[in-house]
Every structure is written in structure tokens, then in C-alpha cells.
Design a protein around this motif. Structure first.
Motif, PDB file in Angstrom:
ATOM      1  N   UNK A 354       0.024 -27.654   2.256  1.00  0.00           N
ATOM      2  CA  UNK A 354       0.684 -28.581   1.341  1.00  0.00           C
ATOM      3  C   UNK A 354       1.925 -27.946   0.718  1.00  0.00           C
ATOM      4  N   UNK A 355       1.808 -26.672   0.318  1.00  0.00           N
ATOM      5  CA  UNK A 355       2.963 -25.977  -0.253  1.00  0.00           C
ATOM      6  C   UNK A 355       4.087 -25.872   0.764  1.00  0.00           C
ATOM      7  N   UNK A 356       3.721 -25.608   2.021  1.00  0.00           N
ATOM      8  CA  UNK A 356       4.734 -25.491   3.068  1.00  0.00           C
ATOM      9  C   UNK A 356       5.449 -26.813   3.298  1.00  0.00           C
ATOM     10  N   UNK A 357       4.675 -27.880   3.432  1.00  0.00           N
ATOM     11  CA  UNK A 357       5.261 -29.158   3.795  1.00  0.00           C
ATOM     12  C   UNK A 357       5.810 -29.911   2.585  1.00  0.00           C
ATOM     13  N   UNK A 358       5.214 -29.710   1.409  1.00  0.00           N
ATOM     14  CA  UNK A 358       5.745 -30.359   0.214  1.00  0.00           C
ATOM     15  C   UNK A 358       7.098 -29.776  -0.165  1.00  0.00           C
ATOM     16  N   UNK A 359       7.396 -28.585   0.346  1.00  0.00           N
ATOM     17  CA  UNK A 359       8.732 -28.042   0.123  1.00  0.00           C
ATOM     18  C   UNK A 359       9.781 -28.935   0.764  1.00  0.00           C
ATOM     19  N   UNK A 360       9.343 -29.733   1.728  1.00  0.00           N
ATOM     20  CA  UNK A 360      10.238 -30.719   2.324  1.00  0.00           C
ATOM     21  C   UNK A 360      10.399 -31.943   1.432  1.00  0.00           C
ATOM     22  N   UNK A 361       9.855 -31.888   0.235  1.00  0.00           N
ATOM     23  CA  UNK A 361      10.066 -32.956  -0.744  1.00  0.00           C
ATOM     24  C   UNK A 361      11.326 -32.680  -1.570  1.00  0.00           C
ATOM     25  N   UNK A 362      11.478 -31.458  -2.038  1.00  0.00           N
ATOM     26  CA  UNK A 362      12.611 -31.108  -2.894  1.00  0.00           C
ATOM     27  C   UNK A 362      13.827 -30.701  -2.070  1.00  0.00           C
ATOM     28  N   UNK A 363      13.614 -29.832  -1.080  1.00  0.00           N
ATOM     29  CA  UNK A 363      14.726 -29.312  -0.293  1.00  0.00           C
ATOM     30  C   UNK A 363      15.581 -30.381   0.366  1.00  0.00           C
ATOM     31  N   UNK A 364      14.981 -31.318   1.117  1.00  0.00           N
ATOM     32  CA  UNK A 364      15.791 -32.353   1.754  1.00  0.00           C
ATOM     33  C   UNK A 364      16.542 -33.241   0.764  1.00  0.00           C
ATOM     34  N   UNK A 365      15.923 -33.525  -0.381  1.00  0.00           N
ATOM     35  CA  UNK A 365      16.626 -34.331  -1.382  1.00  0.00           C
ATOM     36  C   UNK A 365      17.834 -33.570  -1.917  1.00  0.00           C
ATOM     37  N   UNK A 366      17.627 -32.270  -2.206  1.00  0.00           N
ATOM     38  CA  UNK A 366      18.742 -31.455  -2.689  1.00  0.00           C
ATOM     39  C   UNK A 366      19.848 -31.385  -1.647  1.00  0.00           C
TER      40      UNK A 366
END
Length: 413
Positions: A354-366
Motif C-alpha cells: 500500500x505504501x508503495x502504490x499509494x505513493x502513486x497518489x501524491x506523486x502523479x498529482x504533483x
């Protein structure tokens, strides 16, 4: 069961799933943004959507793995869903339906990422504690070797030399990759032996309550909590830059798909080498210590990629960067296998995923917001955004500093 056959099958699955991931990474990204004109922001929202779905489901799957279902069963189900959704996405691309393809890609990506919740914990079943670093490294190496195979198979389709569906070349690459993934994943899905676990006697409703208590207990372990935070942050930068790399190459360097393919073919062998070498180094010198060195390297590499203006030097730098890609995921995976509390490995790996893939929550938006709001800078906006990603790595290092060394490094050969 710690047998050589299980290790081979586990590694083979990593090889198989990398074929479809690299082809979608290189060609779907460009087809949707460059060929069909979908914005960078909307493309990156697909990663955010998959992260939200993971956030809602991964804790439950981790709980069920520890109590009710077998890992191999979950891997079979999620793999079948990946094949189905990605196939529908590929068909939509062939028919020129970009938004249907984007939605199906997001759902397929979600199932693809969810599959690792079942796949990664198998490492504890197939390898002894002192060998998990190197077995993890073998898996990462196989993953990168599979990406090389995927690129080579897709190349004649991307060049238009082979056309099976009379569609655009980038759209033609997707279905062959999916078929190969389906065929090569079958041995692991059918033959991998997972040790039998005692049948659960607790009602499901009570198990849900236990999950919340176990989650609190897991996160009360300082090393686990800080490592998950660190991994979330530094992997944010790595994944986001990686997901947008083909678009970066197109818009900053204006190189064709054949050149992009050969750039990736130069990176992937060093990724494989970095995966294997870092596993041995982590087993020898300590997993946290090795990971800190890797992250310090990223602090220099990302600004370098954003600042270089000589293409030859850029290609050399990206090839060297491959060592860091392979090492980052190998050592991160082995760190978690050692700091996870006894009896909580599946739940810990669920939150690790979850930590690995949820990082694709903030990074792509930024990334999407920066690229969109700096459009007046032309291709320079991609350079600035790449450099900005180092902020996540700095924060990750600060969190990693709070993680206790998980064990004394092995001195045995």
C-alpha cells in the motif's frame, strides 16, 4: 516450502509480469498522451485512481491472507483479472477509444498492483531468512530481464514492421505482451507449493475487528511505521519519474520509439545487476545501511537528469541510474521482510504494498500539476518537475533515519 523449484517459479512469475508492465509503460503512456492528446494530468490520475482503490482494499486482503485465504489463490484471481482488464484496454486502444482505454488501464493497474499483496509475502515461504535478500534480488533481476524481452518483442510492432490489427503502431504492441504474460505466469500459478496454514475458526466479522487491532499493533512498532512512511515518500519520486519517463523523452529530447527502446535496453541490464548485487550487499552489510546509500545516490541522479543538456551524457546517466532502480526495490523488499513482526508478515507486506502504490497518489498529482501550470516553459517544465521529485527522497531519508537496524549483518558466505 523452501525448495529450489518454488524459488524458480516465484522468479519466473516476476519475469512474466514485467513483460506486460514494460510494454504498457512505454507504449500505452505515449499512445494516450502523445497520439490521442489526453493531458498529462488526466493520464497521471489513472495512477491516483488505482492508489485509492488499493487504499480501500489492501488492508482487508492483508487480514484475509493472515486468517482465511491462501496467497496462491489470491495471486491466481488477481492475475486473471489483470489479463482480462488489460486485454479490454488493449482492444479499446486498437479501436481508438482513449477514455475507455484509460479507465480500463486504471482498473487493470489496480489489479496488477493488488497481485503483489499476494505475490510478495510468498518470499517468506520459499526462502530462509538469511537468503531473502538474494532471492529478492533474483526476482528483481528476472523482472528487468523480462522487460528486455518485452521491449524486443514489441519493437517490430512499434516500428510498423508487424501489424496484426491494422491499427496505430503503439496500440499494436499491447495484446502480444498480454498473451505472453498469460502463458509465462501459468507455471507459477499452477505449480508453486505454498505451505498449508491452519484453517481459520474465527468468524469474519470478528476478524475485521481483529484487523483494526492488529493494524494498530503493527504501526505501534516504530521501525515498521517509520519505514512505511519512508518508503511511501522516496518511492513516490522513483515511481512518478519512472511512469512519466517515456513522455519526458518525447517532449524533452524528441527521440523516436526505437531510440527510446534502445535507451531502456541500456538501462534494464544495469537494473538487473543492481537488483542482484544489492541483495548480496544488503545481506552482508545490513539492509537499512545499504538502503541509505542507495537513496543518497538518488539525490544526485534526479537533478542530474533534469539538468543535462547533452544527449550522450543523458543516456550514460540513465544507464548508470539502472543500478539504483534495481537496488531500491530489492533492498526495500528485504528490509520489510526482516522488520515485520512475527505473525504479522502478511499484514505488514499488505501495508508495504500500500505504501508503495499509494505513493502513486501524491506523486502523479504533483507531477501533473507542475507540468500543467508550467506549460509556458515548454519542455523545461519536465526538467523542473523531475528535479522537484528529490524533495520526496529527502523526506524519505529523514523517516528512514528513525528505523532501527533489523538484524546484525550476516558474515557467512
Amino acid at each position: 516450502m523452501q525448495t529450489r523449484k518454488n524459488i524458480v517459479l516465484w522468479v519466473l512469475y516476476d519475469f512474466a509480469n514485467s513483460i506486460v508492465s514494460i510494454v504498457f509503460f512505454l507504449y500505452f503512456a505515449q499512445w494516450i498522451v502523445i497520439d490521442r492528446g489526453v493531458s498529462d494530468f488526466h493520464f497521471n490520475l489513472a495512477f491516483t485512481a488505482s492508489a485509492v482503490l488499493l487504499l480501500l482494499t489492501v488492508p482487508t486482503t492483508g487480514m484475509l491472507l493472515d486468517t482465511h485465504i491462501r496467497r496462491i489463490v489470491g495471486l491466481r484471481v488477481t492475475t486473471a483479472c489483470v489479463i482480462t482488464l488489460y486485454s479490454l484496454c488493449a482492444l479499446s486502444a486498437l479501436w481508438g477509444k482513449e477514455y475507455a482505454a484509460l479507465i480500463l488501464f486504471a482498473l487493470g493497474l489496480y489489479m496488477y498492483l493488488l497481485s503483489f499483496t499476494f505475490y510478495t509475502p510468498l518470499l517468506n515461504d520459499i526462502a530462509a531468512a538469511g537468503k531473502r535478500g538474494r532471492v529478492s534480488g533474483f526476482g528483481i533481476a528476472a523482472n528487468y530481464l523480462g522487460q528486455i524481452v518485452g521491449l524486443l518483442i514489441a519493437l517490430p510492432f512499434s516500428k510498423g514492421t508487424v501489424s496484426l490489427f491494422h491499427a496505430t503502431p503503439r496500440a499494436e504492441t499491447l495484446l502480444p505482451a498480454i498473451l505472453l504474460f498469460a502463458l509465462l505466469s501459468l507455471p507459477a500459478l499452477l505449480l508453486l507449493d505454498e505451505p498449508k496454514h491452519a484453517a481459520a475458526t474465527t468468524p469474519l466479522a470478528q476478524t475485521w475487528k481483529q484487523t483494526f487491532r492488529q493494524t494498530r499493533s503493527l504501526l505501534n512498532s516504530p521501525s515498521v511505521a517509520y519505514f512505511l512512511a519512508a518508503y511511501f515518500l522516496f518511492n513516490d519520486a522513483i515511481l512518478t519519474v519512472s511512469n512519466n519517463f517515456p513522455i519526458f523523452l518525447e517532449n524533452v529530447w524528441a527521440v523516436g520509439d526505437t531510440t527510446k527502446t534502445f535507451i531502456l535496453l541500456g538501462i534494464l541490464p544495469t537494473c538487473a545487476a543492481g537488483g542482484v548485487l544489492s541483495g548480496f550487499l544488503a545481506d552482508r552489510f545490513g539492509h537499512k545501511r545499504t538502503l541509505v546509500v542507495i537513496l543518497l545516490g538518488w539525490l544526485g541522479l534526479l537533478p542530474l537528469l533534469g539538468l543535462l543538456t547533452d544527449f550522450t551524457l543523458f543516456v550514460i546517466s540513465t544507464t548508470i541510474m539502472g543500478f539504483w532502480f534495481g537496488a531500491s526495490w530489492t533492498v526495500s523488499r528485504s528490509v520489510m521482510s526482516h522488520i515485520a513482526p512475527a505473525g504479522r508478515h502478511n499484514l505488514a507486506f499488505a501495508y508495504f504494498g500500500l505504501a508503495e502504490r499509494a505513493s502513486s497518489f501524491i506523486g502523479p498529482i504533483a507531477w501533473g500539476l507542475l507540468v500543467t501550470n508550467l506549460i509556458s516553459l515548454g519542455s523545461g517544465r519536465y526538467r523542473i518537475t523531475t528535479i522537484a521529485m528529490t524533495g520526496f527522497i529527502v523526506l524519505g531519508l529523514l523517516a528512514l533515519a528513525r528505523v532501527h537496524d533489523e538484524r546484525t549483518p550476516s558474515r557467512a558466505g
